[in-house]
Design a protein around this motif. Structure first.
Motif, short mmCIF file in Angstrom:
data_model
loop_
_atom_site.label_atom_id
_atom_site.label_comp_id
_atom_site.label_asym_id
_atom_site.label_seq_id
_atom_site.Cartn_x
_atom_site.Cartn_y
_atom_site.Cartn_z
N THR A 76 0.77 -1.25 0.00
CA THR A 76 0.00 0.00 0.00
C THR A 76 0.80 1.29 0.00
OG1 THR A 76 -0.14 0.11 2.44
CG2 THR A 76 -1.84 -1.18 1.28
N THR A 77 2.09 1.27 0.29
CA THR A 77 2.77 2.56 0.54
C THR A 77 3.95 2.86 -0.38
OG1 THR A 77 4.40 1.75 2.17
CG2 THR A 77 2.19 2.29 2.99
N VAL A 78 4.41 1.91 -1.17
CA VAL A 78 5.61 2.10 -1.99
C VAL A 78 5.22 2.67 -3.36
CG1 VAL A 78 7.51 0.94 -3.17
CG2 VAL A 78 6.91 0.27 -0.84
N ARG A 79 5.86 3.77 -3.70
CA ARG A 79 5.68 4.37 -5.03
C ARG A 79 7.04 4.33 -5.72
NH1 ARG A 79 1.93 9.59 -3.14
NH2 ARG A 79 0.23 8.33 -2.28
N LEU A 80 7.21 3.35 -6.61
CA LEU A 80 8.51 3.07 -7.21
C LEU A 80 8.55 3.60 -8.64
CD1 LEU A 80 11.24 1.60 -6.75
CD2 LEU A 80 10.17 -0.44 -7.75
N ARG A 81 9.63 4.33 -8.95
CA ARG A 81 9.85 4.83 -10.30
C ARG A 81 11.35 4.98 -10.48
NH1 ARG A 81 8.32 11.30 -10.13
NH2 ARG A 81 9.61 11.83 -8.32
N THR A 82 11.75 5.58 -11.60
CA THR A 82 13.18 5.84 -11.82
C THR A 82 13.41 7.34 -11.96
OG1 THR A 82 12.94 5.58 -14.22
CG2 THR A 82 13.54 3.62 -12.95
N ILE A 83 14.57 7.78 -11.50
CA ILE A 83 15.03 9.16 -11.67
C ILE A 83 16.45 9.10 -12.20
CG2 ILE A 83 15.64 11.31 -10.49
CD1 ILE A 83 13.40 10.85 -8.54
N ASP A 84 16.67 9.69 -13.35
CA ASP A 84 17.99 9.66 -13.99
C ASP A 84 18.50 8.24 -14.15
OD1 ASP A 84 17.98 12.44 -14.10
OD2 ASP A 84 18.91 12.62 -12.12
N GLY A 85 17.60 7.34 -14.48
CA GLY A 85 17.97 5.96 -14.73
C GLY A 85 18.17 5.10 -13.51
N ALA A 86 17.98 5.66 -12.32
CA ALA A 86 18.18 4.92 -11.07
C ALA A 86 16.85 4.82 -10.33
CB ALA A 86 19.22 5.61 -10.20
N PRO A 87 16.67 3.79 -9.51
CA PRO A 87 15.39 3.63 -8.80
C PRO A 87 15.16 4.71 -7.76
CG PRO A 87 16.98 1.99 -8.05
CD PRO A 87 17.59 2.67 -9.23
N ASP A 88 13.90 5.08 -7.63
CA ASP A 88 13.46 6.02 -6.61
C ASP A 88 12.24 5.41 -5.94
OD1 ASP A 88 13.10 8.77 -5.30
OD2 ASP A 88 11.18 8.51 -6.35
N ALA A 89 12.27 5.27 -4.64
CA ALA A 89 11.14 4.70 -3.90
C ALA A 89 10.64 5.72 -2.89
CB ALA A 89 11.54 3.41 -3.20
N PHE A 90 9.45 6.20 -3.11
CA PHE A 90 8.80 7.12 -2.17
C PHE A 90 7.85 6.27 -1.33
CE2 PHE A 90 5.78 10.39 -0.81
CZ PHE A 90 6.64 11.41 -0.43
N VAL A 91 8.09 6.21 -0.02
CA VAL A 91 7.33 5.33 0.87
C VAL A 91 6.54 6.18 1.85
CG1 VAL A 91 7.50 3.45 2.56
CG2 VAL A 91 9.09 3.54 0.63
#
Length: 476
Positions: free
Chosen positions: A76-91
Motif C-alpha cells: 500500500t505505501t511504496v511508489r517506485l519509479r526511476t530518476i535519472d535511470g536509477a530507482p526512486d522509492a517514495f514510501v
C-alpha cells in the motif's frame, strides 16, 4: 474513513476513533490485503515468507493478522519509479501521503533478510536509500518530505509554521532519529546484501551533512540555525523561547526539538535518541569504510559517536524516587531530568531492540522495568491490556508499538505470549495494528492505516518463528 494522525490530534481520542469492523465470522478469516492487481509492489520472497511463517502459526486469528500486516508497506505505501535511470522509492506512512525518514526506514526493515534473494526487492531498498539521501540534502532538519521535491507542503497543520520551509519539505520538526534511521537502514542493507550500489557520492554527501547537523545541534558555539514555532492549542506542537527550545547547557549531547512521536521535547537532550545516534553513527562508519572505502567519513562518524557516548555516560542518567539508577528520558545539562517513556522508537523501552544496549545490561533492565510501571506517567493498564502510550494522542491510549517492542526485547516466553495475546485481541476486528487503542475498549482506536506498526508486528512474528517457534504453534 481515512484518519490522519493530525486529525487525531485536533479532535482528541473521541474524534479520532473508528468503529470496529463487523464480526468476521468463522475462520478462515477473509484477507484484508488489496487485490493482487492493486498492490503497489509485490515481492516473491515476501510472499514465500508469508506462506512459510503462516504455516508455523497455530492461532487462526494471529495467522490472519500476520498475513495482513507483514506485506502492508509493500502492498500500500511504496511508489517506485526511476530518476535519472536509477530507482526512486517514495514510501508514505499510510494515511498521510508523505515520506517520514523514520517511518519509511522502519517500514522496510522487516524485509531486509529477504533482500539478498530478491533482486526487485533490492531495487526498492536502493530507491529508498537514494530518496532519503536527496531528501536530507534538501533539508537535514526536516522530518517529512513531499513526493515532488519542488512542491510546497500540503499538510494543513504545517502551512503556517514559522521555520525555514523549503520546497519538497512536508514538515520541519527537528528530530534526531530522522537522521538516525537512514543510517540504520543503510547499515542493515549493506549487512544483508553487501551491495555497494546505493552508496554513491550523493549518499556520502547526505551522510556528511547529517553528521554536520548533529554537530551543529551540540550547540557548542551558539544556538545554531534551527527555529520552529507553530500556532496550536497544544504545547507539544511548538517549541518555546522563540522556537529554540527550553534552556540547556552545552555538554556534548545533541539537542533535539521533537521526539519520535513528533511531540516537542521538554528538555532538549532526548536520551534515547542520543543513544540511538551513537549506535547508528558507528554503523555509518562501517558502511562508509566497507561500501565506499571512505575512511575520512568513517572517522568523522566514529569521532562524534565517541564524544556523544562520553557525554551520555556523564549526563544521561538519573535516580528515581525509590533510588533506582536509570537512563533519563530527557535532561537539560544543568542537572534537571525527567523520567517517562513514549511508545515511539527510539524509546527507553526500545533500546534493547535497537541494539543500543546489551539485552542483559543491568542499567537498561532497570530502566525498562520502570518504564513498564506506574513510575512512567504514560504507562496505562486497563480491561483491554497494559502498555505505554505518550502525550501525542493522550491519556489511557496504549500504543500497540509498545507491546511489539516489549516482545521483541524479551527473553521470557510468558511475556512474549502475553504481548501476542493482547495484540491479537485489540485489533478491533480489523486485522491490522493501530496507532493507539483505549485501555478499556479496543474498539476505540486511532489510525486504521499505520504501516510502521503493521510492519513491526510482522517483524515480531518472523522473529518468533525463527527463535521461538513453539510459542506460535498453539492457539493463544
Amino acid at each position: 474513513m481515512i484518519l490522519t494522525r493530525r486529525e487525531a490530534l485536533v479532535g482528541g481520542v473521541a474524534g479520532a476513533t473508528l468503529a470496529a469492523s463487523p464480526a468476521l465470522g468463522t475462520v478462515p478469516f477473509p484477507s484484508q490485503r488489496p487485490d493482487a492487481s492493486a498492490r503497489r509492489f509485490t515481492s516473491r520472497a515476501v510472499e514465500r515468507e508469508i506462506a512459510r511463517v503462516s504455516a508455523k502459526i497455530g492461532d487462526a486469528k494471529l495467522r490472519w493478522m500476520f498475513a495482513n500486516c507483514y506485506p502492508n508497506t509493500l502492498d500500500t505505501t511504496v511508489r517506485l519509479r526511476t530518476i535519472d535511470g536509477a530507482p526512486d522509492a517514495f514510501v508514505i506512512t499510510g494515511d498521510i501521503p508523505c515520506l517520514w525518514l523514520r517511518d519509511s526506514s522502519a517500514q522496510l526493515t522487516p524485509y531486509l533478510h529477504l533482500a539478498r534473494e530478491d533482486a526487485p526487492l533490492r531495487t526498492v531498498f536502493r530507491g529508498l536509500i537514494a530518496r532519503q539521501a536527496r531528501s536530507i540534502l534538501i533539508d537535514p532538519y526536516a522530518n517529512a518530505f513531499m513526493e515532488d521535491p519542488s512542491a510546497k507542503t500540503t499538510l494543513s497543520w504545517a502551512l503556517t509554521d514559522k521555520t525555514e520551509m523549503k520546497p519538497g519539505v512536508a514538515e520541519r520538526k527537528w528530530e534526531i532519529d530522522s537522521l538516525c534511521y537512514p543510517m540504520r537502514l543503510a547499515h542493515g542493507y549493506w549487512q544483508a546484501t553487501r551491495d555497494p550500489t546505493p552508496f554513491d557520492a550523493r549518499w556520502a554527501a547526505a551522510a556528511r551533512l547529517s553528521i554536520a547537523t548533529f554537530r551543529a545541534q551540540q550547540r557548542k558555539d551558539g544556538p545554531g540555525p534551527y527555529r520552529f514555532l507553530r500556532v496550536s492549542d497544544r504545547n507539544i506542537e511548538t517549541m518555546p523561547l522563540e522556537g529554540l527550545g527550553n534552556p540547556s547547557r552545552s555538554v556534548g549531547l545533541i539537542h533535539c526539538g521533537f521526539r519520535p512521536s513528533d511531540d516537542a521535547c521538554l528538555y532538549p537532550f532526548l536520551i534515547p535518541a542520543n543513544l540511538f545516534a551513537v549506535t547508528v553513527l558507528r554503523e555509518l562508519a562501517v558502511v562508509a569504510q566497507g561500501a565506499c572505502g571512505d575512511a575520512a567519513l568513517a572517522q568523522e562518524a566514529t569521532a562524534l559517536a565517541d564524544e556523544v557516548a562520553r557525554a551520555l555516560a556523564e549526563h544521561g542518567r538519573m535516580r528515581l524516587r525509590d533510588g533506582s539508577d536509570v537512563w533519563a528520558y530527557e535532561v537539560d545539562g544543568f542537572g534537571n531530568a525527567i523520567f517517562m517513556d513514549d511508545a515511539n522508537v527510539p524509546s527507553l523501552s526500545g533500546l534493547g531492540y535497537l541494539g543500543c544496549v546489551a539485552p542483559n545490561d543491568p542499567l537498561w533492565l532497570r530502566t525498562q522495568a520502570a518504564a513498564w510501571s506506574p513510575a512512567n506517567p504514560y504507562f496505562f493498564k486497563g480491561k483491554a491490556g497494559e502498555g505505554i502510550g505518550g502525550p501525542h494522542v493522550g491519556l489511557r491510549q496504549i500504543w500497540p508499538m509498545s507491546l511489539i517492542v516489549r516482545a521483541l526485547s524479551s527473553d521470557d516466553p510468558a511475556t512474549i505470549r502475553a504481548c501476542l495475546k493482547t495484540l491479537r485481541d485489540t485489533d478491533a476486528g480489523t486485522g491490522f495494528m493501530h496507532e493507539t487503542f483505549d485501555q478499556d475498549d479496543p474498539a476505540q482506536f486511532t489510525r486504521s492505516w499505520f504501516a510502521w506498526a503493521n510492519g513491526l508486528f510482522g517483524e515480531l512474528i518472523v522473529r518468533i518463528a525463527h527463535t521461538r517457534p513453539a510459542l506460535l504453534e498453539a492457539p493463544l
